[in-house]
Design an enzyme around this catalytic site. Structure first.
Site, mmCIF file in Angstrom:
data_model
loop_
_atom_site.group_PDB
_atom_site.id
_atom_site.type_symbol
_atom_site.label_atom_id
_atom_site.label_comp_id
_atom_site.label_asym_id
_atom_site.label_seq_id
_atom_site.Cartn_x
_atom_site.Cartn_y
_atom_site.Cartn_z
ATOM 1 N N VAL A 14 0.833 -1.212 0.000
ATOM 2 C CA VAL A 14 0.000 0.000 0.000
ATOM 3 C C VAL A 14 0.864 1.256 0.000
ATOM 4 C CG1 VAL A 14 -1.696 1.335 1.330
ATOM 5 C CG2 VAL A 14 -1.952 -1.138 1.094
ATOM 6 N N THR A 124 -5.437 -0.377 6.833
ATOM 7 C CA THR A 124 -6.764 -0.854 7.212
ATOM 8 C C THR A 124 -6.792 -1.082 8.722
ATOM 9 O OG1 THR A 124 -7.076 -1.899 5.063
ATOM 10 C CG2 THR A 124 -8.498 -2.648 6.855
ATOM 11 N N PHE A 150 -8.398 1.095 -1.534
ATOM 12 C CA PHE A 150 -9.194 0.060 -2.175
ATOM 13 C C PHE A 150 -8.406 -0.503 -3.358
ATOM 14 C CE2 PHE A 150 -12.093 3.130 -0.249
ATOM 15 C CZ PHE A 150 -12.855 2.314 0.559
ATOM 16 N N LEU A 151 -7.212 -0.989 -3.052
ATOM 17 C CA LEU A 151 -6.295 -1.463 -4.083
ATOM 18 C C LEU A 151 -6.359 -2.976 -4.200
ATOM 19 C CD1 LEU A 151 -3.171 0.699 -3.158
ATOM 20 C CD2 LEU A 151 -5.072 1.287 -4.697
ATOM 21 N N LYS A 202 -14.163 0.344 4.542
ATOM 22 C CA LYS A 202 -13.200 -0.621 4.011
ATOM 23 C C LYS A 202 -13.578 -2.048 4.404
ATOM 24 C CE LYS A 202 -9.623 -2.439 2.108
ATOM 25 N NZ LYS A 202 -8.240 -2.157 2.452
ATOM 26 N N PHE A 247 -17.149 -10.695 -9.138
ATOM 27 C CA PHE A 247 -17.104 -11.627 -8.012
ATOM 28 C C PHE A 247 -18.184 -12.706 -8.116
ATOM 29 C CE2 PHE A 247 -14.297 -8.431 -6.629
ATOM 30 C CZ PHE A 247 -13.503 -8.967 -5.623
ATOM 31 N N GLY A 255 -8.964 -15.601 -0.694
ATOM 32 C CA GLY A 255 -7.799 -15.464 0.170
ATOM 33 C C GLY A 255 -7.078 -14.172 -0.107
ATOM 34 N N CYS A 258 -5.952 -9.403 2.124
ATOM 35 C CA CYS A 258 -7.010 -8.530 2.662
ATOM 36 C C CYS A 258 -8.240 -9.282 3.168
ATOM 37 C CB CYS A 258 -7.435 -7.512 1.603
ATOM 38 S SG CYS A 258 -6.171 -6.295 1.211
ATOM 39 N N LYS A 323 -3.579 -15.044 -6.463
ATOM 40 C CA LYS A 323 -4.216 -14.367 -7.584
ATOM 41 C C LYS A 323 -3.218 -14.278 -8.727
ATOM 42 C CE LYS A 323 -6.434 -9.888 -8.591
ATOM 43 N NZ LYS A 323 -6.760 -8.572 -8.008
#
Length: 437
Positions: A14, A124, A150-151, A202, A247, A255, A258, A323
């Site tokens: 971040v 966060t 919100f990355l 968040k 989504f 996973g 976050c 990911k």
């Protein structure tokens, strides 16, 4: 727009993205970190994080003089107009966010903050943290503002520079507007709220997405049992604007850095105020079950004998990162499934474009090889766990020739089943009937 003098504390995912992107918007940014070796690398534009566009932004910022990197010290904030706290808030033993780093940095820099400085909470943090930080700062001339990020990994630079919204929370209108003005060039909708609401936004957003994913994974199982096709079902759902298309893809579970942390943190926040968040608890439980269900599916397709035993069964694995497009294994559902397979006795040989063979997270779990064909060699079957784009263009006749068992379990529904079938390999997806070779 006025150029601001900004200090970003922390050069993790971040912090580095925030610093580089703010510099690209014309601000003068100093990024600080306690890791001196990392600061030396970043000062040479050497970025450890696999994130499209980030290294280029860092290099541009260094070349322009708008971005610099320094070893952390309290004095670095002495001339800052704004200080962004981007330090880790990992999940603690009780499931809540560990604020030790946030509080430690605040104590270290509070006396060095110049008059009128704004302390911006980017990490966060639980609801009420900004108020807690204001108490630690103990200065009426320094405002504390919540500005959650919100990355998404793999698209962080794009998310920062093309945001859906900017959320700023503060008790003071002037401080909130000063922070919002940093992003004026982006033209994004701006939501100005109190700090507690900004902190909740968040968690609320991430936990909603986690719940949506758990719902789709459960729906996929229902499709398998009832003979429906999850791809057709979600296509029909996605046209409904109230539902949306994002989504809605099933997989081996959610996973990353976050969602697991934030869902557990919100559960802890709920418990602290006496609220039973049963829906979120069910989403977390469903996610654990999804990983176990994928192992059962793999055992059924690739296992030995009537009991579907995996003892001594060699399985080729495609993808381990949480990911595609990242090198991040934190709370990776792919890695969690791999561990469960090993516990069942399987021998795993894996390929992931983003990983190195010496990654310590993989020791004792998998043997990492250089390509998908090596992973498939002499395997009882292939399992796709991370949806890297290159897996869609694999040479399936070549894979079929080296596989001992002509079967692939596609936990991401990433592959074209007909291409796989024509190569003589059976395809097992999630929420679909199997397609036999």
């Amino acid at each position: 727009m006025f150029t601001r003098r900004i200090v970003v504390v922390g050069t993790g995912y971040v912090g580095l993205t925030t610093g580089a992107c703010l510099a690209s918007l014309g601000h003068r940014v100093v990024c600080s970190d306690v890791d001196a070796a990392k600061i030396r690398r970043l000062s040479r534009a050497s970025v450890d994080i696999l994130e499209p566009g980030l290294e280029e932004l860092v290099r541009d910022g260094l070349d322009s003089g708008r971005l610099t990197f320094v070893v952390a010290s309290a004095s670095v904030v002495a001339e800052a107009e704004m200080v962004f706290l981007c330090v880790p808030t990992p999940m603690g033993a009780d499931g809540g966010a560990d604020l030790a780093a946030v509080e430690s940095v605040t104590r270290e820099i509070r006396d060095q903050l110049p008059h009128g400085c704004v302390l911006v909470m980017k990490s966060t943090v639980p609801v009420g943290t900004s108020a807690r930080i204001a108490e630690l700062v103990r200065r009426s001339d320094v405002a504390v503002v919540s500005n959650p990020e919100f990355l998404r990994e793999g698209s962080a630079v794009r998310d920062f520079l093309r945001p859906d919204r900017i959320v700023v929370g503060s008790a003071g209108q002037d401080a909130a507007e000063r922070v919002a003005a940093l992003y004026a060039r982006l033209g994004a909708p701006t939501v100005l709220v109190d700090a507690a609401s900004a902190e909740m936004v968040k968690y609320a957003a991430n936990c909603f997405l986690a719940t949506k994913l758990s719902y789709v994974n459960a729906l996929a199982e229902l499709c398998e049992r009832s003979g429906a096709n999850i791809a057709d079902v979600t296509a029909g759902m996605g046209h409904d604007r109230r539902v949306g298309r994002s989504f809605l893809r099933p997989g081996p579970g959610w996973g990353g850095s976050c969602l697991p942390k934030d869902t557990h943190a919100l559960m802890r926040i709920s418990e602290a105020v006496g609220f039973d968040f049963a829906l979120l608890r069910a989403a977390i439980s469903s996610n654990v079950r999804q990983r176990e269900r994928m192992v059962d599916k793999i055992a059924e397709a690739c296992g030995n004998g009537r009991a579907n035993s995996l003892a001594g069964v060699r399985i080729g694995v495609l993808g381990l990162t949480f990911k595609a497009g990242t090198d991040d294994l934190r709370d990776s559902p792919a890695l969690a499934v791999a561990r469960l397979l090993v516990e069942r006795g399987a021998e795993l040989v894996a390929y992931d474009p983003g990983l190195r063979a010496d990654d310590p997270h993989l020791e004792g779990i998998v043997t990492l090889v250089d390509d998908a064909y090596q992973a498939a060699k002499s395997a009882a079957g292939l399992v796709l766990l991370t949806d890297w784009q290159e897996f869609r263009t694999l040479d399936w006749p070549r894979l079929a020739a080296v596989l001992d068992g002509p079967v692939v379990v596609d936990t991401r529904n990433q592959l074209d089943p007909e291409v796989v079938r024509r190569a003589g390999v059976s395809w097992h997806g999630v929420g679909h009937p199997p397609i036999r070779a």
